[in-house]
Structure formats: C-alpha cells, structure tokens
Design a protein around this motif. Structure first.
Motif, PDB file in Angstrom:
ATOM      1  N   LEU A 187     -49.385   6.921 -42.013  1.00 30.86           N
ATOM      2  CA  LEU A 187     -48.731   7.409 -40.793  1.00 30.86           C
ATOM      3  C   LEU A 187     -47.227   7.651 -40.981  1.00 30.86           C
ATOM      4  CD1 LEU A 187     -48.881   7.981 -37.727  1.00 30.86           C
ATOM      5  CD2 LEU A 187     -48.413   5.554 -37.366  1.00 30.86           C
ATOM      6  N   ALA A 188     -46.810   8.884 -40.751  1.00 29.00           N
ATOM      7  CA  ALA A 188     -45.392   9.223 -40.738  1.00 29.00           C
ATOM      8  C   ALA A 188     -45.089   9.893 -39.393  1.00 29.00           C
ATOM      9  CB  ALA A 188     -45.058  10.134 -41.900  1.00 29.00           C
ATOM     10  N   GLY A 189     -43.905  10.474 -39.275  1.00 27.97           N
ATOM     11  CA  GLY A 189     -43.533  11.094 -38.014  1.00 27.97           C
ATOM     12  C   GLY A 189     -42.842  10.083 -37.103  1.00 27.97           C
ATOM     13  N   THR A 190     -42.614  10.491 -35.856  1.00 31.87           N
ATOM     14  CA  THR A 190     -41.907   9.631 -34.910  1.00 31.87           C
ATOM     15  C   THR A 190     -42.588   8.277 -34.741  1.00 31.87           C
ATOM     16  OG1 THR A 190     -41.126  11.563 -33.692  1.00 31.87           O
ATOM     17  CG2 THR A 190     -41.088   9.457 -32.542  1.00 31.87           C
ATOM     18  N   ALA A 191     -43.912   8.282 -34.632  1.00 36.00           N
ATOM     19  CA  ALA A 191     -44.629   7.027 -34.424  1.00 36.00           C
ATOM     20  C   ALA A 191     -44.513   6.133 -35.656  1.00 36.00           C
ATOM     21  CB  ALA A 191     -46.098   7.313 -34.108  1.00 36.00           C
ATOM     22  N   GLY A 192     -44.635   6.715 -36.840  1.00 34.36           N
ATOM     23  CA  GLY A 192     -44.510   5.922 -38.056  1.00 34.36           C
ATOM     24  C   GLY A 192     -43.117   5.319 -38.179  1.00 34.36           C
ATOM     25  N   ALA A 193     -42.119   6.089 -37.804  1.00 33.56           N
ATOM     26  CA  ALA A 193     -40.745   5.602 -37.879  1.00 33.56           C
ATOM     27  C   ALA A 193     -40.520   4.481 -36.866  1.00 33.56           C
ATOM     28  CB  ALA A 193     -39.771   6.750 -37.634  1.00 33.56           C
ATOM     29  N   ALA A 194     -41.057   4.649 -35.666  1.00 32.43           N
ATOM     30  CA  ALA A 194     -40.883   3.632 -34.631  1.00 32.43           C
ATOM     31  C   ALA A 194     -41.571   2.332 -35.035  1.00 32.43           C
ATOM     32  CB  ALA A 194     -41.459   4.141 -33.302  1.00 32.43           C
ATOM     33  N   LEU A 195     -42.752   2.459 -35.606  1.00 31.05           N
ATOM     34  CA  LEU A 195     -43.494   1.272 -36.033  1.00 31.05           C
ATOM     35  C   LEU A 195     -42.736   0.536 -37.134  1.00 31.05           C
ATOM     36  CD1 LEU A 195     -46.018  -0.458 -35.937  1.00 31.05           C
ATOM     37  CD2 LEU A 195     -47.172   1.195 -37.422  1.00 31.05           C
ATOM     38  N   CYS A 196     -42.209   1.279 -38.083  1.00 31.11           N
ATOM     39  CA  CYS A 196     -41.461   0.666 -39.180  1.00 31.11           C
ATOM     40  C   CYS A 196     -40.207  -0.024 -38.662  1.00 31.11           C
ATOM     41  CB  CYS A 196     -41.097   1.748 -40.201  1.00 31.11           C
ATOM     42  SG  CYS A 196     -40.011   1.179 -41.521  1.00 31.11           S
ATOM     43  N   ARG A 197     -39.500   0.671 -37.814  1.00 27.00           N
ATOM     44  CA  ARG A 197     -38.269   0.114 -37.249  1.00 27.00           C
ATOM     45  C   ARG A 197     -38.547  -1.162 -36.470  1.00 27.00           C
ATOM     46  NH1 ARG A 197     -33.321   1.912 -35.885  1.00 27.00           N
ATOM     47  NH2 ARG A 197     -32.376   1.074 -33.976  1.00 27.00           N
ATOM     48  N   HIS A 198     -39.618  -1.124 -35.675  1.00 28.05           N
ATOM     49  CA  HIS A 198     -39.961  -2.303 -34.896  1.00 28.05           C
ATOM     50  C   HIS A 198     -40.384  -3.450 -35.813  1.00 28.05           C
ATOM     51  CE1 HIS A 198     -41.151  -4.415 -31.242  1.00 28.05           C
ATOM     52  NE2 HIS A 198     -42.220  -4.833 -31.909  1.00 28.05           N
TER      53      HIS A 198
ATOM     54  N   PRO B  91     -41.361   1.750 -28.138  1.00 30.03           N
ATOM     55  CA  PRO B  91     -41.176   3.016 -27.417  1.00 30.03           C
ATOM     56  C   PRO B  91     -41.229   4.212 -28.367  1.00 30.03           C
ATOM     57  CG  PRO B  91     -39.069   1.919 -27.726  1.00 30.03           C
ATOM     58  CD  PRO B  91     -40.113   0.999 -28.279  1.00 30.03           C
ATOM     59  N   LEU B  92     -41.832   5.278 -27.906  1.00 24.55           N
ATOM     60  CA  LEU B  92     -41.928   6.503 -28.708  1.00 24.55           C
ATOM     61  C   LEU B  92     -41.082   7.594 -28.063  1.00 24.55           C
ATOM     62  CD1 LEU B  92     -45.767   6.560 -29.460  1.00 24.55           C
ATOM     63  CD2 LEU B  92     -43.905   5.859 -30.971  1.00 24.55           C
ATOM     64  N   ASP B  93     -40.161   8.101 -28.807  1.00 25.31           N
ATOM     65  CA  ASP B  93     -39.314   9.190 -28.304  1.00 25.31           C
ATOM     66  C   ASP B  93     -40.061  10.504 -28.480  1.00 25.31           C
ATOM     67  OD1 ASP B  93     -37.407  10.965 -27.570  1.00 25.31           O
ATOM     68  OD2 ASP B  93     -36.217  10.762 -29.410  1.00 25.31           O
ATOM     69  N   ARG B  94     -40.487  11.090 -27.385  1.00 27.78           N
ATOM     70  CA  ARG B  94     -41.291  12.313 -27.491  1.00 27.78           C
ATOM     71  C   ARG B  94     -40.486  13.543 -27.118  1.00 27.78           C
ATOM     72  NH1 ARG B  94     -47.107  11.292 -24.959  1.00 27.78           N
ATOM     73  NH2 ARG B  94     -47.356  13.315 -25.956  1.00 27.78           N
ATOM     74  N   THR B  95     -39.188  13.432 -27.108  1.00 32.15           N
ATOM     75  CA  THR B  95     -38.374  14.574 -26.685  1.00 32.15           C
ATOM     76  C   THR B  95     -38.060  15.511 -27.841  1.00 32.15           C
ATOM     77  OG1 THR B  95     -36.361  13.302 -27.060  1.00 32.15           O
ATOM     78  CG2 THR B  95     -37.316  13.233 -24.854  1.00 32.15           C
ATOM     79  N   GLY B  96     -37.890  14.959 -29.045  1.00 34.12           N
ATOM     80  CA  GLY B  96     -37.467  15.794 -30.167  1.00 34.12           C
ATOM     81  C   GLY B  96     -38.542  16.757 -30.643  1.00 34.12           C
ATOM     82  N   ARG B  97     -38.184  17.581 -31.592  1.00 32.85           N
ATOM     83  CA  ARG B  97     -39.144  18.547 -32.139  1.00 32.85           C
ATOM     84  C   ARG B  97     -40.019  17.916 -33.210  1.00 32.85           C
ATOM     85  NH1 ARG B  97     -37.564  23.749 -34.556  1.00 32.85           N
ATOM     86  NH2 ARG B  97     -36.655  22.283 -36.024  1.00 32.85           N
ATOM     87  N   ARG B  98     -39.636  16.739 -33.653  1.00 30.16           N
ATOM     88  CA  ARG B  98     -40.386  16.100 -34.720  1.00 30.16           C
ATOM     89  C   ARG B  98     -41.767  15.678 -34.217  1.00 30.16           C
ATOM     90  NH1 ARG B  98     -38.628  10.563 -37.826  1.00 30.16           N
ATOM     91  NH2 ARG B  98     -39.926  10.834 -39.660  1.00 30.16           N
ATOM     92  N   PRO B  99     -42.821  15.894 -35.022  1.00 31.77           N
ATOM     93  CA  PRO B  99     -44.152  15.526 -34.547  1.00 31.77           C
ATOM     94  C   PRO B  99     -44.287  14.018 -34.384  1.00 31.77           C
ATOM     95  CG  PRO B  99     -44.227  16.213 -36.837  1.00 31.77           C
ATOM     96  CD  PRO B  99     -42.862  16.528 -36.327  1.00 31.77           C
ATOM     97  N   LEU B 100     -45.099  13.622 -33.411  1.00 36.12           N
ATOM     98  CA  LEU B 100     -45.301  12.209 -33.141  1.00 36.12           C
ATOM     99  C   LEU B 100     -45.995  11.532 -34.319  1.00 36.12           C
ATOM    100  CD1 LEU B 100     -44.613  10.492 -30.721  1.00 36.12           C
ATOM    101  CD2 LEU B 100     -46.917  10.875 -29.856  1.00 36.12           C
ATOM    102  N   ALA B 101     -47.041  12.153 -34.809  1.00 34.93           N
ATOM    103  CA  ALA B 101     -47.773  11.602 -35.955  1.00 34.93           C
ATOM    104  C   ALA B 101     -47.935  12.686 -37.016  1.00 34.93           C
ATOM    105  CB  ALA B 101     -49.144  11.102 -35.521  1.00 34.93           C
ATOM    106  N   ARG B 102     -47.756  12.291 -38.238  1.00 31.67           N
ATOM    107  CA  ARG B 102     -47.860  13.228 -39.340  1.00 31.67           C
ATOM    108  C   ARG B 102     -48.408  12.434 -40.524  1.00 31.67           C
ATOM    109  NH1 ARG B 102     -45.080  14.550 -43.589  1.00 31.67           N
ATOM    110  NH2 ARG B 102     -43.427  13.035 -43.258  1.00 31.67           N
ATOM    111  N   ALA B 103     -49.201  13.101 -41.368  1.00 32.26           N
ATOM    112  CA  ALA B 103     -49.735  12.430 -42.551  1.00 32.26           C
ATOM    113  C   ALA B 103     -48.744  12.572 -43.697  1.00 32.26           C
ATOM    114  CB  ALA B 103     -51.073  13.047 -42.948  1.00 32.26           C
ATOM    115  N   CYS B 104     -48.492  11.466 -44.382  1.00 38.08           N
ATOM    116  CA  CYS B 104     -47.626  11.487 -45.558  1.00 38.08           C
ATOM    117  C   CYS B 104     -48.464  10.952 -46.707  1.00 38.08           C
ATOM    118  CB  CYS B 104     -46.411  10.593 -45.329  1.00 38.08           C
ATOM    119  SG  CYS B 104     -45.345  10.425 -46.771  1.00 38.08           S
ATOM    120  N   LEU B 105     -48.604  11.748 -47.745  1.00 33.94           N
ATOM    121  CA  LEU B 105     -49.477  11.347 -48.846  1.00 33.94           C
ATOM    122  C   LEU B 105     -48.788  10.292 -49.703  1.00 33.94           C
ATOM    123  CD1 LEU B 105     -52.191  11.758 -50.082  1.00 33.94           C
ATOM    124  CD2 LEU B 105     -51.235  13.533 -51.539  1.00 33.94           C
TER     125      LEU B 105
END
Lengths: 241, 241
Positions: free
Chosen positions: A192-203, A169-183
């Motif tokens: 991949l960073a951001g909400t989606a990257g965090a969700a993927l890592c957690r899962h 599940p992706l939490d799209r309510t917060g202000r944090r971007p869903l996807a963000r590039a992290c070098l």
DNA sequence: CGGACACTTCGGCGCTCACCGAACGATGGC
DNA sequence: GCCATCGTTCGGTGAGCGCCGAAGTGTCCG
C-alpha cells in the motif's frame, strides 16, 4: 544527425533522455536511493556515503536540483536536499523494481547481509511502509475486505471506515491517489502506497508502533506495535519477524 | 572510487544506473517511444525515423535487447523488435509523464501541430487507449459506477458485469492487475490501463469502433464506435472530437 | 577577529560512448 | 547464380562527462 529533414520527432524524446541521464550515473543513483526515505541529507553526508569528493557531490546535486528531482533548502553553511515530491520517489521505486528481478542480488558480506535482512523485514519507502512489514499490512487489509486488489487497487468503504475508527485521518483533498500499489523490490509483491499508505506509516511512527533502526530506511515493530497490529488487523506477531 | 572500504552500497544502485543509462540516449529514447504502441519495427525503419546510420541503430538495439527492454524476433533478413513487456511500456510512460509537465511542449511546425492534435484526440499507449478518447472512456466508466477512482483505482463489481455484458472477456489469471491508472501526458489525468484497459482497446479495434490512423499511434473513432460508446457508456459523440 | 567548517568553482585528466563509413555475412528475388 | 537489400562488425574520431585537488566564498563559533 543529418539535419532537420528527418521525420518529425517526438518532442518528449530529448526530455526523456535528459531525465534518464540524471539517473544514469551510479553516484547520482546512489544519492536518490539514499534519499528514498523522504528525509533530508546534507551534501557532505551524501558525499561520504557515496565515497566521492565533496566537490564531485556538489556538482551532482546541482544537476539533480536543476533537473527537478531534488528540492534543496539552505541552512547556514549546510545544504539540505531531499526528493522533490512523491512522484520522484515513485519513479525511482519503479526503476529499482524493474532492475531487481533480473539479479536476485545475493549479498556479498556479512555486514551487508545483516543490513539487507533488516531492510527486508521492514523499511520505509519514501513515506510508506515496505518490506515484509508492508506486505503483511497490505495482506491483512485485503484479507479483511478493507482493500481491494482483485480488480485493481483501492480502499473499500469498509476500509475508509477502518481508517477513521483507528484515528488515522486521510487527507482526500489533494490530487494524490488515496491508495496506490507500490511494487516491493525484495518481496516482489505490491504494497500500500499513496495517501493512505503515507498516513498509516506516519501514524505507526507517531504512535510508537514502529521505530527507525539507526539512520537507515529500516524500521522495526515495537511490542506496542505488535499489540496494535494484532488488535486492529489480526496480524500475528510471528508474521512480522 | 577509492576501493571496497566505503559504506556498504545498495546493490541495486549500479543496476539502476545501468538501466537508466539505456534510456539516457536520445536515439534510444526515440526508439522506445516509437515502439510504445506495442507493435514491432525493423531495425532499418527505426534507423531512418531516428536519422542515424543503420550501423548505429544496430548497436543501440543490441544494447536495448541485452538490457531486457526490447524483445527481438528474426525473420529472414529482418530484425523485428518490440517492447519486451507491459512493464517496460509502463516505465517509459512514467518517465515521459514525469518530463512532460515541465515543458508545455508547444509544437513548432504545422505538420507537427496536426500530428499532435490527432495524437491528443486518441491514441494507443502500448496496449490501451489514451488521449482524450482514453480519458472519455475512463470518465464514463467512473461516472456510471463501474470504475472506482476516489479511493484508488479499481473496477467495481458492476464494472466486472459490464465487461461481461459487453462481450469483452477479462483474463484474470495473470499477475498483471486488472485495472491500473496510467497518467496521460497530454491530458495530465489518469486513464484505464492494465488487463481491462488492454481488453477494451483490443475489442474496440477488433469490433471496428476505432481504427488506426496511418502508421502512428494515433487512432480515431468510427461512426460505429460512436454508436457503441453512446449506447454502452452514454458518451456523447461531441466528447470524442 | 581569526580559525574551523561546509560547500562551491575551476582547471585538468582520463575514460566512455555515440557516431560514421567501409567492409563483411546472410537472405531473398530475378 | 547474380544482384539488391538488410543487418552486423570493426576501426577511428570527437564530444561529453565524472572525477579529483586546489583555491575561493560564505557561515558559525570561540
């Protein structure tokens, strides 16, 4: 400084210098890098790792907390600290990425080489996956049209459906971007960073696809994980080693 | 420090601290903020603005150049310096954005208030447009489906066509991302940076849609610009004031 | 209740560093 | 060629800061 008659200064200048000053000490920078995995440490633990007296570490932690870079939580006689938020993690990452290119950073001892190798294979970067593992996932998502990198960095509609189908599940309510590039500072490529990257890592950690190695930021892929990544993203196991 | 027997340290720690140390001085931070518009200044000019002796400024510039944050170009008896690249600009921007939220930064004098107001309306941020102008453009692009912000930050295919139709060529060969979010420190919202942001800013200045105010980073929209923005993006002139 | 433990506070030491003024090239105009 | 201008180099000074060890505070456990 002469007096107040100089050209009106940027009000943000002093604040910027003060913030940078917090990062400008080798011991404090080490603390932040240690905490970059998002987990909490005690003051004594950090002092030992950095090789300074507990009193010194205490002073440093006081400054970092006062500066808003760390959040603290007192439990009994322990003082747990962690990065204040994802923004701080990103800032430290950005600085580290900026400094890495110049020095290729060849390791000095065998132990460091081994540790560095594990870190290069896979690790967490605050709350998402990095290293070759992070790159492999990002590349696979991009290759399958789930993530768009050619015109910026964003999930596609197919990407949204993929996360849903995978049960992440992706939490799209917060202000944090869903996807963000992290070098990535070992691979020199974005992951991949951001909400989606965090969700993927957690899962991935919850489902046992990856496990942490020791107390470090390093992670490794389990056999279960190899199967899951192959099935869901078509990643060959050899790409993860 | 005791000796080399401590836990193997992150090799990036010292480098991070050294880099932060360059930013940790108020005078040097002021230099970088002054140069944030991407243009070059002479050493003496920077010294005067910062209110320090020329000799002091010279030492600071030497450190910033040696650290790779500034690029220098000698012309006769002048030493021109500018930010080394877009990465440095982004770094300074990120730090500034991190520090701004804490202090709402109310201006102290009328002059500063006026200058701040012009800056808040519109300004350049290294090589792209920021302030309310930058936000208005970004919002308009997003509202018309040319820029996707809900799942990250990337141009859409329609966005690529829009740039082409507007006669703004996009160089997609470099490693720099086409679209990137840059957090605005007055508006506290992301605006368009990256190759596309730079191209749009450059075109706006070349075509006379915007002009620089004085020697500052501030810019203002011309009547031509109001017509162009209304026609191409449906932006009402009132949104730019 | 007493001792072990985690952390903090304090005084003091030594080093680093930003700053200046003065003297010194180097460049360009008259 | 002379002088003004821009920049750099160099000694010296003062403030700031990281570090430690010793003493103090609060917490947990036997």
């Amino acid at each position: 400084m002469l007096d107040g008659m100089t050209t009106p200064r940027d009000p943000v200048g002093p604040g910027l210098a003060a913030l940078a000053g917090l990062l400008a000490d080798e011991t404090r920078a080490g603390f932040l890098l240690t905490l970059l995995d998002g987990r909490a440490s005690t003051a004594g633990e950090l002092a030992r790792q950095a090789g300074v007296a507990p009193s010194t570490a205490s002073e440093h932690l006081g400054k970092l907390v006062a500066g808003g870079l760390l959040a603290e939580e007192r439990q009994g006689r322990h003082r747990y600290v962690r990065l204040a938020d994802a923004g701080v993690a990103q800032l430290v990452e950005d600085l580290a990425a900026q400094v890495a290119p110049g020095a290729a950073e060849r390791p000095r001892t065998l132990r460091e080489a081994a540790a560095g190798s594990a870190m290069a294979r896979g690790r967490t970067c605050y709350d998402h996956l990095a290293g070759r593992l992070g790159i492999a996932l990002t590349d696979a998502l991009t290759g399958r049209g789930l993530l768009r990198q050619d015109t910026g960095f964003a999930l596609t509609d197919a990407g949204l459906r993929w996360f849903e189908a995978a049960g992440i599940p992706l939490d799209r309510t917060g202000r944090r971007p869903l996807a963000r590039a992290c070098l990535d500072w070992t691979e020199r490529r974005p992951h991949l960073a951001g909400t989606a990257g965090a969700a993927l890592c957690r899962h991935a950690l919850d489902a046992g696809w990856c496990v942490r190695i020791g107390s470090d930021r390093a992670v490794k892929v389990t056999p279960d994980g190899e199967r899951a990544f192959a099935e869901l993203l078509g990643i060959e196991a050899t790409a993860l080693r």
